[in-house]
Design a protein around this motif. Structure first.
Motif, short mmCIF file in Angstrom:
data_model
loop_
_atom_site.label_atom_id
_atom_site.label_comp_id
_atom_site.label_asym_id
_atom_site.label_seq_id
_atom_site.Cartn_x
_atom_site.Cartn_y
_atom_site.Cartn_z
N ALA A 175 0.82 -1.30 -0.12
CA ALA A 175 0.00 0.09 0.02
C ALA A 175 0.97 1.09 -0.02
CB ALA A 175 -0.79 0.00 1.26
N GLN A 176 0.44 2.14 -0.76
CA GLN A 176 1.21 3.37 -0.47
C GLN A 176 0.26 4.46 0.41
OE1 GLN A 176 0.86 5.10 -4.97
NE2 GLN A 176 2.97 4.64 -5.04
N GLU A 177 1.36 5.08 0.66
CA GLU A 177 1.03 5.88 1.97
C GLU A 177 1.08 7.50 1.54
OE1 GLU A 177 1.79 6.38 6.50
OE2 GLU A 177 1.51 4.23 5.82
N LEU A 178 0.05 8.34 1.73
CA LEU A 178 0.50 9.73 1.50
C LEU A 178 1.18 10.43 2.67
CD1 LEU A 178 -2.69 10.87 -0.47
CD2 LEU A 178 -0.49 10.70 -1.50
N VAL A 179 2.24 11.40 2.38
CA VAL A 179 2.60 12.11 3.47
C VAL A 179 2.48 13.69 3.33
CG1 VAL A 179 4.74 12.33 4.62
CG2 VAL A 179 4.55 10.16 3.89
N PHE A 180 1.80 13.96 4.26
CA PHE A 180 1.44 15.62 4.09
C PHE A 180 2.51 15.99 4.77
CE2 PHE A 180 -3.30 14.46 3.60
CZ PHE A 180 -3.12 14.24 2.17
N ASP A 181 2.79 17.53 4.18
CA ASP A 181 3.60 18.36 5.32
C ASP A 181 2.57 19.20 6.03
OD1 ASP A 181 2.57 20.25 3.37
OD2 ASP A 181 4.24 20.77 2.75
N GLU A 182 3.10 19.85 6.76
CA GLU A 182 2.29 20.84 7.71
C GLU A 182 1.21 21.73 6.97
OE1 GLU A 182 2.67 23.67 11.57
OE2 GLU A 182 4.15 21.97 11.44
N LYS A 183 1.98 22.24 6.08
CA LYS A 183 1.15 23.21 5.27
C LYS A 183 0.00 22.70 4.43
CE LYS A 183 1.65 26.76 1.66
NZ LYS A 183 2.68 27.45 0.73
N LEU A 184 0.17 21.33 3.83
CA LEU A 184 -0.83 20.88 3.11
C LEU A 184 -1.96 20.33 4.17
CD1 LEU A 184 -2.17 19.75 0.58
CD2 LEU A 184 -0.46 17.83 0.61
N GLN A 185 -1.37 19.72 5.17
CA GLN A 185 -2.46 19.24 6.26
C GLN A 185 -3.44 20.42 6.79
OE1 GLN A 185 -3.06 16.06 6.85
NE2 GLN A 185 -4.98 16.80 7.85
N SER A 186 -2.76 21.59 6.79
CA SER A 186 -3.48 22.57 7.52
C SER A 186 -4.65 23.11 6.22
CB SER A 186 -2.47 23.76 7.55
OG SER A 186 -3.29 25.04 8.19
N ALA A 187 -4.08 23.27 5.12
CA ALA A 187 -5.22 23.74 3.95
C ALA A 187 -6.36 22.53 3.94
CB ALA A 187 -4.25 23.64 2.69
N LYS A 188 -5.87 21.35 4.03
CA LYS A 188 -6.86 20.36 4.07
C LYS A 188 -7.89 20.29 4.96
CE LYS A 188 -7.88 15.41 4.02
NZ LYS A 188 -7.18 14.05 4.11
N ASN A 189 -7.56 20.74 6.51
CA ASN A 189 -8.20 20.64 7.52
C ASN A 189 -9.15 22.05 7.28
OD1 ASN A 189 -7.25 18.65 8.84
ND2 ASN A 189 -5.74 20.00 9.87
N LEU A 190 -8.51 23.22 6.68
CA LEU A 190 -9.37 24.56 6.39
C LEU A 190 -10.50 24.08 5.60
CD1 LEU A 190 -10.05 27.51 6.84
CD2 LEU A 190 -8.32 27.88 5.07
N ALA A 191 -10.23 23.42 4.32
CA ALA A 191 -11.29 22.97 3.46
C ALA A 191 -12.19 22.16 4.14
CB ALA A 191 -10.76 22.50 2.37
N TRP A 192 -11.96 21.37 5.02
CA TRP A 192 -12.94 20.44 5.62
C TRP A 192 -13.78 21.42 6.54
CZ3 TRP A 192 -14.50 19.19 10.61
CH2 TRP A 192 -15.25 17.99 10.52
N TRP A 193 -13.26 22.28 7.16
CA TRP A 193 -13.90 23.29 7.87
C TRP A 193 -14.90 24.02 7.24
CZ3 TRP A 193 -15.71 22.31 12.69
CH2 TRP A 193 -14.82 21.64 13.47
N LEU A 194 -14.50 24.46 6.10
CA LEU A 194 -15.37 25.37 4.91
C LEU A 194 -16.43 24.63 4.56
CD1 LEU A 194 -12.47 27.32 3.25
CD2 LEU A 194 -14.11 28.37 4.96
N TYR A 195 -16.32 23.27 4.28
CA TYR A 195 -17.48 22.41 3.77
C TYR A 195 -18.49 22.34 5.10
CZ TYR A 195 -15.67 20.32 -0.67
OH TYR A 195 -15.07 20.15 -1.74
N ILE A 196 -17.94 22.16 6.23
CA ILE A 196 -18.87 22.16 7.16
C ILE A 196 -19.61 23.48 7.45
CG2 ILE A 196 -19.04 22.07 9.94
CD1 ILE A 196 -18.34 19.32 8.43
N GLY A 197 -18.96 24.46 7.32
CA GLY A 197 -19.33 25.94 7.19
C GLY A 197 -20.54 26.03 6.21
N HIS A 198 -20.05 25.72 5.05
CA HIS A 198 -21.12 25.67 4.03
C HIS A 198 -22.43 24.83 4.22
CE1 HIS A 198 -19.32 28.27 0.80
NE2 HIS A 198 -18.19 27.61 1.10
N GLY A 199 -22.17 23.82 4.73
CA GLY A 199 -23.18 22.76 4.95
C GLY A 199 -24.05 23.34 6.20
#
Length: 120
Positions: free
Chosen positions: A2-26
């Motif tokens: 299995a391949q594993e994605l490794v996120f740096d801190e900046k990408l993980q932070s951007a992903k978390n923000l996008a997740w919260w924005l989906y929650i906000g829109h929802g």
């Protein structure tokens, strides 16, 4: 193997923000028919460039496009509701657009959790 994605801190932070924005829109979508979606929309516009070159960038675009198309069709629906003849069509358009927006939000958050980019 299995391949594993490794996120740096900046990408993980951007992903978390996008997740919260989906929650906000929802949340805005469920509790105010999208009337307060302008708040996460502004954040989408501000933070989108920070995610440039990542799959998260496509999620910001997806949320922005979802907002504007929903806004456009709901405005048409509201205008039709002011006419006696247009009321049934207004209900139909409003219902279809509501289901479409729910689909867009669910697809977006599920693809974000799977680390997939959104289609253009």
């Amino acid at each position: 193997m299995a391949q594993e994605l490794v996120f740096d801190e900046k990408l993980q932070s951007a992903k978390n923000l996008a997740w919260w924005l989906y929650i906000g829109h929802g949340a805005s979508f469920l509790f105010s028919l999208g009337a307060f979606s302008w708040i996460p929309l502004i954040i989408n516009y501000i933070k989108r460039d920070e995610a440039l070159g990542t799959f998260v960038y496509s999620h910001h675009n997806w949320q922005i496009r979802s907002f504007w198309w929903f806004f456009f069709w709901m405005a048409i629906s509201v205008m039709l509701a002011f006419t006696i003849i247009g009321i049934p069509l207004a209900w139909l358009i409003g219902t279809v657009v509501w289901v479409w927006k729910a689909y867009r939000l669910l697809k977006g958050i599920l693809d974000l959790n799977d680390n997939k980019a959104m289609p253009v």
